[in-house]
Design a protein around this motif. Structure first.
Motif, short mmCIF file in Angstrom:
data_model
loop_
_atom_site.label_atom_id
_atom_site.label_comp_id
_atom_site.label_asym_id
_atom_site.label_seq_id
_atom_site.Cartn_x
_atom_site.Cartn_y
_atom_site.Cartn_z
N UNK A 173 0.82 -1.21 0.00
CA UNK A 173 0.00 0.00 0.00
C UNK A 173 0.86 1.27 0.00
N UNK A 174 2.07 1.19 0.57
CA UNK A 174 2.98 2.34 0.52
C UNK A 174 3.38 2.64 -0.93
N UNK A 175 3.62 1.58 -1.70
CA UNK A 175 3.97 1.74 -3.11
C UNK A 175 2.83 2.40 -3.87
N UNK A 176 1.63 1.91 -3.64
CA UNK A 176 0.46 2.44 -4.34
C UNK A 176 0.25 3.90 -3.98
N UNK A 177 0.44 4.26 -2.70
CA UNK A 177 0.29 5.65 -2.27
C UNK A 177 1.18 6.58 -3.08
N UNK A 178 2.42 6.16 -3.31
CA UNK A 178 3.40 7.03 -3.96
C UNK A 178 3.41 6.91 -5.48
N UNK A 179 3.26 5.69 -5.99
CA UNK A 179 3.53 5.44 -7.41
C UNK A 179 2.40 4.74 -8.15
N UNK A 180 1.24 4.60 -7.52
CA UNK A 180 0.17 3.81 -8.11
C UNK A 180 -0.30 4.26 -9.47
N UNK A 181 -0.14 5.55 -9.78
CA UNK A 181 -0.58 6.07 -11.07
C UNK A 181 0.53 6.04 -12.13
N UNK A 182 1.72 5.56 -11.76
CA UNK A 182 2.86 5.73 -12.66
C UNK A 182 3.54 4.44 -13.09
N UNK A 183 3.15 3.31 -12.51
CA UNK A 183 3.81 2.05 -12.85
C UNK A 183 2.77 1.00 -13.24
N UNK A 184 3.25 -0.12 -13.77
CA UNK A 184 2.33 -1.11 -14.32
C UNK A 184 1.83 -2.14 -13.32
N UNK A 185 2.67 -2.57 -12.38
CA UNK A 185 2.30 -3.72 -11.57
C UNK A 185 2.98 -3.68 -10.20
N UNK A 186 2.25 -4.18 -9.19
CA UNK A 186 2.79 -4.31 -7.83
C UNK A 186 2.53 -5.74 -7.37
N UNK A 187 3.58 -6.42 -6.96
CA UNK A 187 3.45 -7.75 -6.37
C UNK A 187 3.35 -7.57 -4.86
N UNK A 188 2.18 -7.88 -4.31
CA UNK A 188 1.90 -7.64 -2.89
C UNK A 188 2.11 -8.94 -2.11
N UNK A 189 3.23 -9.00 -1.39
CA UNK A 189 3.53 -10.17 -0.56
C UNK A 189 3.49 -9.83 0.91
N UNK A 190 2.75 -8.77 1.25
CA UNK A 190 2.65 -8.37 2.65
C UNK A 190 3.85 -7.56 3.10
N UNK A 191 4.01 -7.44 4.40
CA UNK A 191 5.07 -6.63 4.98
C UNK A 191 6.44 -7.27 4.73
N UNK A 192 7.43 -6.43 4.48
CA UNK A 192 8.78 -6.96 4.28
C UNK A 192 9.36 -7.44 5.61
N UNK A 193 10.43 -8.22 5.52
CA UNK A 193 10.94 -8.90 6.70
C UNK A 193 11.77 -8.00 7.62
N UNK A 194 12.59 -7.11 7.04
CA UNK A 194 13.57 -6.36 7.83
C UNK A 194 13.24 -4.87 7.97
N UNK A 195 12.72 -4.24 6.93
CA UNK A 195 12.20 -2.89 7.08
C UNK A 195 13.15 -1.75 6.80
#
Length: 373
Positions: A173-195
């Motif tokens: 959702x952070x990716x979509x907030x910033x770049x959702x209108x500008x890129x083709x695809x987001x692979x959503x695998x939940x929260x990252x491990x290390x941050x």
């Protein structure tokens, strides 16, 4: 379904939202990965999870696609990208003159959150490295990322999938907030491990030199490399004055929320004096609706003085700095989303292990720094 070529055209015009597809972080669906790989082959951009943060991927050998990465992120052209590979064999396609001792080290450290600076293979487009003759490269320790690179069949250039300067994305959702209108695809695998982003080490110096701290701190790097590792001053979070940085995170302000962020550092204070200093700082901003970004232990003590006069954003426990690191960027984004808050006040953490990376990110994100004592 919109054909990939049409999707690419529409997304460059800002006429469609990125396609967001949920994937299992440990066993991603092969059809989904193949679709994402085809987007990359067609010159499109795919955001994908790594063990650190979400990356914005492009075909590393497609200069036009790489240029789009810089454009959609609004990233300065002299800020190099990291190239992601899935194997040591693939490393030879982007880096030249890799010494045998470096290969032995990478056999131990990869896949993992370690990025190394090596000589750039001449056929790799210079734009990837900000025009330098070096390349930053790593192999990510995330099944989705590795599978995408393998199915795509080549190296993927991928900085963090956020607008430049903003907190890095640890959730789709952070990716979509910033770049959702500008890129083709987001692979959503939940929260990252290390941050927090990978540790970057320059292997072209006389001895290994940290350019950006990450999950592997100096203590771990000494064990990996078998020699002392240089820790320049900028690693503490002070921006470097280099004209052409060989690594991301050296020259420009990063990770910053839109709202004012005050970092309160421990300095020479003891624990009790530090809490008092935090409380006084918060009291000075009560009219502005402050939020305290802190460990649950510090929040417990501050609540005893200020109760509900302050908004509290919990980073995690001081006894688990990995938890703090994992929650850091999401907490900075929470600060921006809270309409009751106009300023964030954040505590500091011990600069050991991944704590060095946490403080690096906080110092670069902060609008103002106060030191106790």
């Amino acid at each position: 379904m919109i054909p990939i070529k049409a999707l690419l055209h529409l997304s460059t015009l800002g006429m469609v939202r990125a396609k967001v597809v949920k994937v299992d972080p440990l066993a991603p669906d092969e059809d989904v990965i193949e679709e994402a790989a085809e987007v990359l082959r067609s010159g499109g951009l795919v955001a994908f999870p790594t063990e650190t943060v979400y990356g914005l991927g492009a075909d590393a050998f497609n200069a036009r696609a790489v240029r789009r990465v810089f454009e959609v992120k609004r990233r300065p052209p002299d800020n190099p990208l990291i190239v992601h590979v899935s194997s040591l064999n693939m490393l030879s396609r982007v880096a030249s003159e890799v010494p045998p001792h470096v290969l032995r080290i990478l056999q131990i450290a990869w896949p993992g959150p370690l990025t190394v600076i090596l000589r750039r293979y001449p056929e790799l487009p210079p734009i990837v490295s900000g025009g330098l003759d070096t390349v930053a490269v790593r192999s990510p320790a995330h099944p989705v990322a590795l599978k995408l690179i393998e199915v795509f069949g080549g190296p993927i250039a991928a900085p963090s999938a956020n607008l430049s300067g903003r907190p890095s994305p640890t959730r789709a959702e952070h990716v979509v907030e910033d770049l959702g209108d500008a890129i083709e695809m987001v692979l959503d695998a939940g929260e990252t491990f290390l941050g927090v982003e990978s540790t970057v080490v320059d292997l072209l110096s006389p001895k290994p030199r940290i350019l950006r701290p990450g999950p592997l701190g100096p203590e771990e790097l000494v064990k990996i490399f078998g020699v002392d590792v240089e820790v320049p001053e900028h690693v503490r979070g002070i921006l470097s004055d280099v004209d052409r940085p060989p690594s991301p995170g050296m020259k420009y302000r990063h990770y910053a929320p839109n709202k004012k962020l005050i970092l309160v550092e421990l300095g020479s204070c003891g624990a009790g004096d530090y809490i008092d200093f935090l409380v006084r700082t918060l009291k000075a901003h009560l009219s502005n609706g402050p939020a305290l970004l802190a460990s649950k232990e510090t929040i417990y003590h501050v609540k005893g003085f200020l109760g509900d006069a302050v908004t509290y954003i919990t980073l995690g426990s001081r006894s688990n700095i990995y938890e703090v690191a994992k929650n850091l960027f999401n907490s900075l984004r929470e600060l921006d989303k809270n309409d009751r808050v106009s300023v964030g006040i954040c505590e500091s953490f011990e600069e050991k292990g991944i704590g060095l990376a946490v403080m690096n990110r906080l110092r670069k994100a902060a609008t103002e720094r106060l030191v106790c004592g």
